[in-house]
Write an enzyme that holds these catalytic residues in place. Structure first.
Site, PDB file in Angstrom:
ATOM      1  N   SER A 128     -11.309 -64.400  19.689  1.00 48.50           N
ATOM      2  CA  SER A 128     -12.352 -65.389  19.370  1.00 48.50           C
ATOM      3  C   SER A 128     -13.553 -64.832  19.901  1.00 48.50           C
ATOM      4  O   SER A 128     -14.745 -65.399  19.462  1.00 48.50           O
ATOM      5  CB  SER A 128     -11.956 -66.906  19.754  1.00 48.50           C
ATOM      6  OG  SER A 128     -10.998 -67.344  18.959  1.00 48.50           O
ATOM      7  N   HIS A 189     -15.116 -71.683  26.485  1.00 51.04           N
ATOM      8  CA  HIS A 189     -14.523 -71.397  25.270  1.00 51.04           C
ATOM      9  C   HIS A 189     -15.362 -70.262  24.516  1.00 51.04           C
ATOM     10  O   HIS A 189     -16.548 -70.326  24.640  1.00 51.04           O
ATOM     11  CB  HIS A 189     -14.031 -72.264  24.584  1.00 51.04           C
ATOM     12  CG  HIS A 189     -12.963 -71.961  23.388  1.00 51.04           C
ATOM     13  ND1 HIS A 189     -13.175 -71.942  22.127  1.00 51.04           N
ATOM     14  CD2 HIS A 189     -11.628 -71.660  23.641  1.00 51.04           C
ATOM     15  CE1 HIS A 189     -11.910 -71.265  21.645  1.00 51.04           C
ATOM     16  NE2 HIS A 189     -11.183 -71.339  22.585  1.00 51.04           N
TER      17      HIS A 189
HETATM   18 ZN   LIG Z   1      -6.853 -68.038  19.645  1.00 52.74          ZN
END
Ligand SMILES: [Zn+2]
Ligand SMILES: *[C@@H]1O[C@H](CO)[C@@H](O)[C@H](O)[C@H]1NC(C)=O
Ligand SMILES: *[C@@H]1O[C@H](CO)[C@@H](O)[C@H](O)[C@H]1NC(C)=O
EC number: 3.1.3.1
Length: 517
Positions: A128, A189
């Site tokens: 990601s 994140h």
């Molecule tokens: Zn992931």
């Protein structure tokens, strides 16, 4: 129907039993009186009329929207590969009492579609962070890195300097737009961090005797960098990963500037957007809970967060860029919990619908995509209207046991009972946290490597067509809005008609530097 299956399966003798089972099942459900599909679908007129209506709509798209986008919205479903979109569509339909397959998602209504190739520069199946760098900063990067080019090596701080790349959020802010991030995950994140972790904080360079991971570094630069940059920030927060003293400091700062800090649904929904210039919403000390388990009294939904964010952002006459992340689709899949993942995807689709109500395609370009896929799939010749969490209408011709339509290629759902594959009929495979069976045991299910869909509407949305590299996305969005490196065409076209009316505002975009902090 029988004919179709024969055609599909005729080469495979072992499937004869299966075909028979399907026929039996079909006859059975017929004899129970509940039709498998709506009566109207038997009439060619129904399908012809639907297709003709679609064709008529498609023909109107020849009139391309070449206006300048005032606002840009990117909905990012983390891990929302095409199989997830299809399954979420069926789920959303079934939640409203339909059989599901024919349901039209909010994202399905977007007129333009392309595929994005998601690989990272050093990885066939991406993560990601590298993908966030692609769809936010416009360049492909190595896995595990955010906001730096592929010349930077993961975990090697001394390869960062000189390799920073900026994100479209910065381009938008530099052009006088308001910018915001709404996510269901922690702020450090991968997705949100690629939006702001573009500039090198000298302080953490001096930390290079500590081989800190980038995400850790990101968390540390956040209070100084990110919070000052983004007027709207709704996400969750890991208390042990920030300089706690800096959070009150920031809250203190924004409160002098019509800024608000909210930490529950009531506070969020009782804000009067016209009185809010800055908003920090921190609703959980970690990731937000899965939507399926959300306390609907105290925790806002993604849709509610998006609603408030847009109402605040749209006050800026120069427009805005909003990044919305459905961040926990990915988490559900990693845990093998398809039901959690799909409910997250459905909630993101609701948020897309809300954004549609609050904006106009005439001046707002909206893009919906995923960073990468997962090894999630559903199959097994299920019948029309079968619950998406249900069983295939057959048992395995090898071990004679039933199987769920949803399966994973790998992950924690791999399960052997008494030396053999578990018989799913002996357990509740429809419960929220059921882990669908996986072919290979892994504690965390992995990402998938196939292309993801990119849905687009609004000004210049037609430029998202065909199969493209993922890093193309912010280039198109920037072009549509005349920000970043794509401003020249807005100047040149001022006599060509379309952009004439907006010329004045383009000039002001270039000259006004709106002080955000
Ligand atoms: Zn992931
Ligand atoms: C960067 O740091 C690594 C250790 O993390 C070291 O092996 C390498 O030589 C350094 N490179 C430069 C150009 O200083
Ligand atoms: C699987 O479980 C169901 C329900 O208990 C049972 O009826 C069926 O016979 C079992 N199948 C096998 C192959 O064990």
């Amino acid at each position: 129907m029988l004919w179709v299956f024969k055609r599909t399966l005729h080469r495979d003798n072992s499937m004869k039993v299966t075909v028979l089972l399907i026929i039996c099942f079909t006859l059975m459900s017929g004899s129970l009186g509940k039709p498998l599909f709506p009566e109207q679908e038997k009439d060619p007129k129904f399908w012809n009329a639907w297709a003709q209506k679609t064709l008529k709509n498609a023909l109107t798209l020849q009139d391309l929207n070449k206006k300048q986008a005032k606002n840009l919205i990117l909905f990012l479903g983390d891990g929302m590969g095409v199989p997830t979109v299809t399954a979420a569509r069926i789920l959303k339909g079934q939640l409203s009492g339909q059989s599901g397959e024919e349901t039209v998602l909010e994202m399905d209504k977007f007129p333009f579609l392309s595929l994005a190739k998601t690989y990272n520069t050093n990885a066939q199946v991406p993560d990601s962070a590298g993908t966030a760098t692609a769809y936010l900063c416009g360049v492909k990067a190595n896995e595990g890195t955010v906001g730096v080019s592929a010349a930077a090596v993961r975990s090697q701080c001394n390869t960062t300097e000189g390799n920073e790349v900026t994100s479209i959020l910065k381009w938008a802010k530099d052009a006088g737009k308001s910018v915001g991030i709404v996510t269901t995950t922690r702020v450090n994140h991968a997705t949100p961090s690629a939006a702001y972790a573009h500039s090198v904080d000298r302080d953490w360079y001096s930390d290079n005797e500590m081989p800190l991971k980038l995400c850790r570094l990101v968390a540390r630069i956040l209070p100084d960098n990110c919070l000052k940059t983004f007027p709207i920030l709704m996400l969750s927060w890991e208390e042990d990963e920030i300089h706690v003293s800096q959070k009150p400091e920031w809250i203190d700062k924004i409160q002098n500037k019509r800024g608000h800090y909210v930490w529950n649904k009531n506070q969020l929904l009782s804000l009067n957007p016209s009185n809010v210039e800055y908003l920090l919403g921190l609703f959980e000390p970690g990731d937000l809970t899965y939507d399926l388990e959300r306390n609907t009294e105290t925790d806002p939904s993604l849709t509610e967060m998006v609603d408030v964010a847009i109402k605040i952002l749209r006050k800026n006459p120069n427009g805005f860029y909003l990044l919305v992340e459905g961040g926990r689709i990915d988490h559900g899949h990693h845990e093998g919990k398809a039901k959690q993942a799909l409910f997250e995807a459905v909630e993101m689709d609701r948020a897309i619908g809300r954004a549609d109500l609050l904006t106009s395609v005439h001046d707002t370009m909206t893009v919906v995509t995923a960073d990468h896929s997962h090894v999630f799939n559903f199959g097994g010749y299920t019948l029309r209207g079968n619950t998406i969490f249900g069983l295939a209408p057959m048992v395995s011709d090898i071990d004679q046991k039933p199987f769920t339509s949803i399966l994973y290629g790998n992950g924690p759902g791999y399960k052997i009972v008494n030396g053999a594959r578990e018989n799913v009929s002996t357990i509740d495979y429809q419960e929220n946290n059921y882990q669908a069976q996986a072919a290979v045991p892994l504690s965390m299910e992995t990402h998938g490597g196939e292309d993801v869909a990119v849905f687009a509407k609004g000004p210049m949305a037609h430029l998202l067509h065909g199969v493209n590299e993922q890093n193309y996305i912010p280039h198109v969005m920037a072009y549509a809005a005349c920000i970043g490196q794509n401003r020249q065409h807005c100047m040149n076209k001022n006599s060509a008609g379309h952009l004439h009316a907006t010329f004045a505002s383009v000039v002001s975009l270039l000259t006004i530097t709106r002080l955000i902090c």
